[in-house]
Design a protein around this motif. Structure first.
Motif, PDB file in Angstrom:
ATOM      1  N   UNK A 112      21.599  -5.125  28.158  1.00 46.79           N
ATOM      2  CA  UNK A 112      20.296  -5.000  28.819  1.00 46.79           C
ATOM      3  C   UNK A 112      19.944  -3.537  29.064  1.00 46.79           C
ATOM      4  N   UNK A 113      20.917  -2.759  29.519  1.00 47.14           N
ATOM      5  CA  UNK A 113      20.668  -1.337  29.764  1.00 47.14           C
ATOM      6  C   UNK A 113      20.278  -0.639  28.466  1.00 47.14           C
ATOM      7  N   UNK A 114      21.013  -0.943  27.404  1.00 50.06           N
ATOM      8  CA  UNK A 114      20.732  -0.336  26.103  1.00 50.06           C
ATOM      9  C   UNK A 114      19.313  -0.658  25.644  1.00 50.06           C
ATOM     10  N   UNK A 115      18.913  -1.915  25.742  1.00 51.44           N
ATOM     11  CA  UNK A 115      17.577  -2.299  25.298  1.00 51.44           C
ATOM     12  C   UNK A 115      16.498  -1.546  26.070  1.00 51.44           C
ATOM     13  N   UNK A 116      16.673  -1.426  27.385  1.00 50.61           N
ATOM     14  CA  UNK A 116      15.667  -0.736  28.193  1.00 50.61           C
ATOM     15  C   UNK A 116      15.605   0.749  27.859  1.00 50.61           C
ATOM     16  N   UNK A 117      16.769   1.382  27.762  1.00 50.18           N
ATOM     17  CA  UNK A 117      16.796   2.817  27.496  1.00 50.18           C
ATOM     18  C   UNK A 117      16.278   3.125  26.093  1.00 50.18           C
ATOM     19  N   UNK A 118      16.672   2.324  25.109  1.00 56.26           N
ATOM     20  CA  UNK A 118      16.206   2.549  23.744  1.00 56.26           C
ATOM     21  C   UNK A 118      14.687   2.400  23.653  1.00 56.26           C
ATOM     22  N   UNK A 119      14.148   1.422  24.373  1.00 57.89           N
ATOM     23  CA  UNK A 119      12.696   1.227  24.377  1.00 57.89           C
ATOM     24  C   UNK A 119      11.986   2.414  25.017  1.00 57.89           C
ATOM     25  N   UNK A 120      12.532   2.913  26.125  1.00 59.89           N
ATOM     26  CA  UNK A 120      11.904   4.058  26.800  1.00 59.89           C
ATOM     27  C   UNK A 120      11.992   5.311  25.937  1.00 59.89           C
ATOM     28  N   UNK A 121      13.128   5.528  25.279  1.00 62.22           N
ATOM     29  CA  UNK A 121      13.249   6.663  24.360  1.00 62.22           C
ATOM     30  C   UNK A 121      12.218   6.566  23.242  1.00 62.22           C
ATOM     31  N   UNK A 122      12.014   5.362  22.741  1.00 62.40           N
ATOM     32  CA  UNK A 122      11.014   5.170  21.691  1.00 62.40           C
ATOM     33  C   UNK A 122       9.614   5.470  22.209  1.00 62.40           C
ATOM     34  N   UNK A 123       9.307   4.993  23.424  1.00 61.12           N
ATOM     35  CA  UNK A 123       7.984   5.241  24.009  1.00 61.12           C
ATOM     36  C   UNK A 123       7.722   6.727  24.215  1.00 61.12           C
ATOM     37  N   UNK A 124       8.776   7.472  24.571  1.00 64.64           N
ATOM     38  CA  UNK A 124       8.643   8.914  24.794  1.00 64.64           C
ATOM     39  C   UNK A 124       8.816   9.725  23.506  1.00 64.64           C
ATOM     40  N   UNK A 125       9.018   9.026  22.401  1.00 63.02           N
ATOM     41  CA  UNK A 125       9.243   9.662  21.102  1.00 63.02           C
ATOM     42  C   UNK A 125      10.460  10.589  21.147  1.00 63.02           C
ATOM     43  N   UNK A 126      11.552  10.073  21.739  1.00 60.14           N
ATOM     44  CA  UNK A 126      12.773  10.855  21.905  1.00 60.14           C
ATOM     45  C   UNK A 126      13.987  10.214  21.236  1.00 60.14           C
ATOM     46  N   UNK A 127      13.751   9.246  20.367  1.00 62.11           N
ATOM     47  CA  UNK A 127      14.878   8.636  19.670  1.00 62.11           C
ATOM     48  C   UNK A 127      15.633   9.662  18.842  1.00 62.11           C
ATOM     49  N   UNK A 128      14.899  10.568  18.185  1.00 61.46           N
ATOM     50  CA  UNK A 128      15.548  11.622  17.399  1.00 61.46           C
ATOM     51  C   UNK A 128      16.325  12.565  18.311  1.00 61.46           C
ATOM     52  N   UNK A 129      15.812  12.803  19.522  1.00 61.71           N
ATOM     53  CA  UNK A 129      16.548  13.627  20.486  1.00 61.71           C
ATOM     54  C   UNK A 129      17.886  12.973  20.813  1.00 61.71           C
ATOM     55  N   UNK A 130      17.868  11.649  20.995  1.00 62.63           N
ATOM     56  CA  UNK A 130      19.090  10.930  21.330  1.00 62.63           C
ATOM     57  C   UNK A 130      20.105  11.053  20.202  1.00 62.63           C
ATOM     58  N   UNK A 131      19.650  10.899  18.975  1.00 64.86           N
ATOM     59  CA  UNK A 131      20.561  11.040  17.836  1.00 64.86           C
ATOM     60  C   UNK A 131      21.169  12.440  17.804  1.00 64.86           C
ATOM     61  N   UNK A 132      20.335  13.458  18.069  1.00 63.67           N
ATOM     62  CA  UNK A 132      20.831  14.838  18.065  1.00 63.67           C
ATOM     63  C   UNK A 132      21.840  15.069  19.180  1.00 63.67           C
ATOM     64  N   UNK A 133      21.593  14.469  20.338  1.00 65.84           N
ATOM     65  CA  UNK A 133      22.520  14.634  21.460  1.00 65.84           C
ATOM     66  C   UNK A 133      23.856  13.967  21.184  1.00 65.84           C
ATOM     67  N   UNK A 134      23.841  12.813  20.530  1.00 67.06           N
ATOM     68  CA  UNK A 134      25.096  12.156  20.200  1.00 67.06           C
ATOM     69  C   UNK A 134      25.920  13.007  19.236  1.00 67.06           C
ATOM     70  N   UNK A 135      25.265  13.629  18.271  1.00 60.45           N
ATOM     71  CA  UNK A 135      25.987  14.539  17.380  1.00 60.45           C
ATOM     72  C   UNK A 135      26.530  15.736  18.141  1.00 60.45           C
ATOM     73  N   UNK A 136      25.704  16.281  19.049  1.00 58.88           N
ATOM     74  CA  UNK A 136      26.127  17.466  19.803  1.00 58.88           C
ATOM     75  C   UNK A 136      27.314  17.136  20.705  1.00 58.88           C
ATOM     76  N   UNK A 137      27.231  16.018  21.425  1.00 60.15           N
ATOM     77  CA  UNK A 137      28.317  15.659  22.332  1.00 60.15           C
ATOM     78  C   UNK A 137      29.603  15.381  21.571  1.00 60.15           C
ATOM     79  N   UNK A 138      29.495  14.699  20.438  1.00 60.52           N
ATOM     80  CA  UNK A 138      30.709  14.406  19.684  1.00 60.52           C
ATOM     81  C   UNK A 138      31.313  15.678  19.097  1.00 60.52           C
ATOM     82  N   UNK A 139      30.460  16.647  18.726  1.00 60.93           N
ATOM     83  CA  UNK A 139      30.982  17.950  18.322  1.00 60.93           C
ATOM     84  C   UNK A 139      31.734  18.620  19.460  1.00 60.93           C
ATOM     85  N   UNK A 140      31.169  18.550  20.675  1.00 58.53           N
ATOM     86  CA  UNK A 140      31.811  19.145  21.848  1.00 58.53           C
ATOM     87  C   UNK A 140      33.145  18.466  22.129  1.00 58.53           C
ATOM     88  N   UNK A 141      33.153  17.136  22.072  1.00 61.08           N
ATOM     89  CA  UNK A 141      34.381  16.393  22.355  1.00 61.08           C
ATOM     90  C   UNK A 141      35.441  16.659  21.297  1.00 61.08           C
TER      91      UNK A 141
END
Length: 393
Positions: A161-190
């Motif tokens: 449920x949390x995922x569905x809500x957050x993914x929808x809000x990211x889409x509404x804000x046109x930030x899905x690409x930002x999320x993908x970039x952050x996942x790459x950045x965080x995994x690089x950091x880790x």
């Protein structure tokens, strides 16, 4: 609460086949880290559209089918504050989850505080409250009680449920690409955290000279060997602050090492000669073989400018609905100041991607004088205001 308890290889293989068909995996782990060299994985909780499961690593011979699934292109992996989950996976396979969605990061990208706990996120988004009864439970003990297992599963049953809500809000804000970039950045950091020379993480070395850094490196290598062989946290062998103090004193004399406050522990007596040898080896190194600090001495003007601009950072981020602590650090602001004024060096984080769009360009306009910051309404939630300079030549 209905769930499958997986403790044998054949059951894990069957579960992984089902999870691959479900396409979305919601998972979390329970581990103990305070008394071991590396965190001890004790339980894996999984949710999917097919139901709930707990995987018992203490009963497993081979967890690789699960980690291989997590890193495949066929599933989206959803977790909250996924650093340790990533590290377990990376240490086991040397690979990343290719489609990872961290709900903590997503929350920060839509303007919630970062980092936000899973409990607070669930309460805010769903109005539910997670129980806290097993917070300090012993996850190594077997058999696990029904209460322990249900407590652990509570960390995954709401993730869909949390995922569905957050993914929808990211889409509404046109930030899905930002999320993908952050996942790459965080995994690089880790990954960098997992593979870089560990002595670079010793606290308090930021202002040490090269010779002192060489001493820290020698002592850290010695400490890491003993901690790994004894399976204990490295700081239980020797604290960071004592390593740094030994590096500053630059003395290989046993008497002076023993005289340092904190070195009079009885359990350190067998190691004093080893520590003296570490210091001696570092002192005898040629200058060219001594390491350097990655970050140079900060320009005092850049430090002042960074502190000033950091005060405006919160207003910029809140207006853009971005958690300030996710967007950047004070050091990121200082790095942008140095890059903007010196016109040299590596492109800093605030000059790349969505960070440049949301924050970096505003800060550069402030540095250029084309934008000014002032106090608007001192009683408002956001008392600072930004205006274009009206007297530009």
């Amino acid at each position: 609460m209905d769930y499958s308890y997986v403790r044998h290889d054949r059951d894990l293989q069957a579960l992984c086949q089902q999870l691959a068909a479900d396409k979305h995996i919601f998972f979390d782990t329970e581990f103990i880290s305070e008394d071991v060299y590396l965190p001890d994985l004790c339980l894996i909780q999984v949710a999917s559209k097919s139901g709930l499961a707990v995987i018992d690593p203490k009963g497993m011979i081979d967890l690789s089918p699960f980690w291989d699934l997590i890193t495949s292109d066929d599933v989206t992996v959803v977790a909250h504050a996924a650093r340790e989950e990533f590290l377990f996976c990376f240490r086991a396979t040397g690979k990343w989850p290719t489609r990872l969605f961290d709900t903590q990061v997503a929350a920060g990208l839509i303007g919630m505080e970062f980092p936000i706990s899973l409990g607070n996120l669930i309460t805010r988004q769903l109005g539910e409250r997670l129980p806290k009864g097993e917070t300090r439970t012993n996850w190594r003990g077997r058999p696990l009680s029904k209460q322990q297992i249900e407590y652990a599963l509570n960390d995954v049953i709401y993730l869909d449920q949390i995922y569905q809500q957050l993914a929808e809000e990211l889409e509404n804000l046109e930030r899905t690409a930002w999320m993908d970039a952050e996942m790459n950045r965080f995994q690089n950091i880790w990954e960098d955290y997992s593979t870089r020379p560990g002595w670079r993480s010793v606290s308090g070395i930021g202002n040490l000279n090269r010779r002192s850094l060489a001493i820290v490196r020698e002592i850290w290598t010695w400490r890491d060997h003993h901690a790994k062989s004894q399976n204990v946290p490295p700081r239980r062998i020797l604290r960071d602050d004592l390593m740094v103090e030994l590096s500053k004193r630059k003395s290989a004399k046993v008497s002076q090492i023993k005289a340092l406050r904190g070195m009079n522990r009885r359990d350190l007596d067998p190691y004093i000669d080893d520590l003296a040898d570490c210091v001696r080896r570092a002192i005898e190194l040629p200058d060219a073989d001594c390491p350097t600090n990655h970050r140079g001495t900060a320009n005092s003007q850049y430090t002042v400018l960074g502190q000033f601009l950091s005060a405006a950072l919160g207003s910029i981020c809140r207006e853009a609905r971005i958690a300030p602590s996710l967007a950047c650090t004070i050091q990121d602001v200082r790095d942008l100041v140095a890059y903007h004024l010196d016109k040299s060096g590596e492109l800093p984080p605030l000059a790349k991607g969505w960070r440049a769009e949301v924050i970096g360009r505003t800060i550069e306009d402030l540095l250029d004088g084309s934008l000014v910051v002032k106090i608007g309404d001192p009683r408002a939630d956001e008392p600072l205001a930004f205006e274009r300079h009206s007297n530009q030549a």
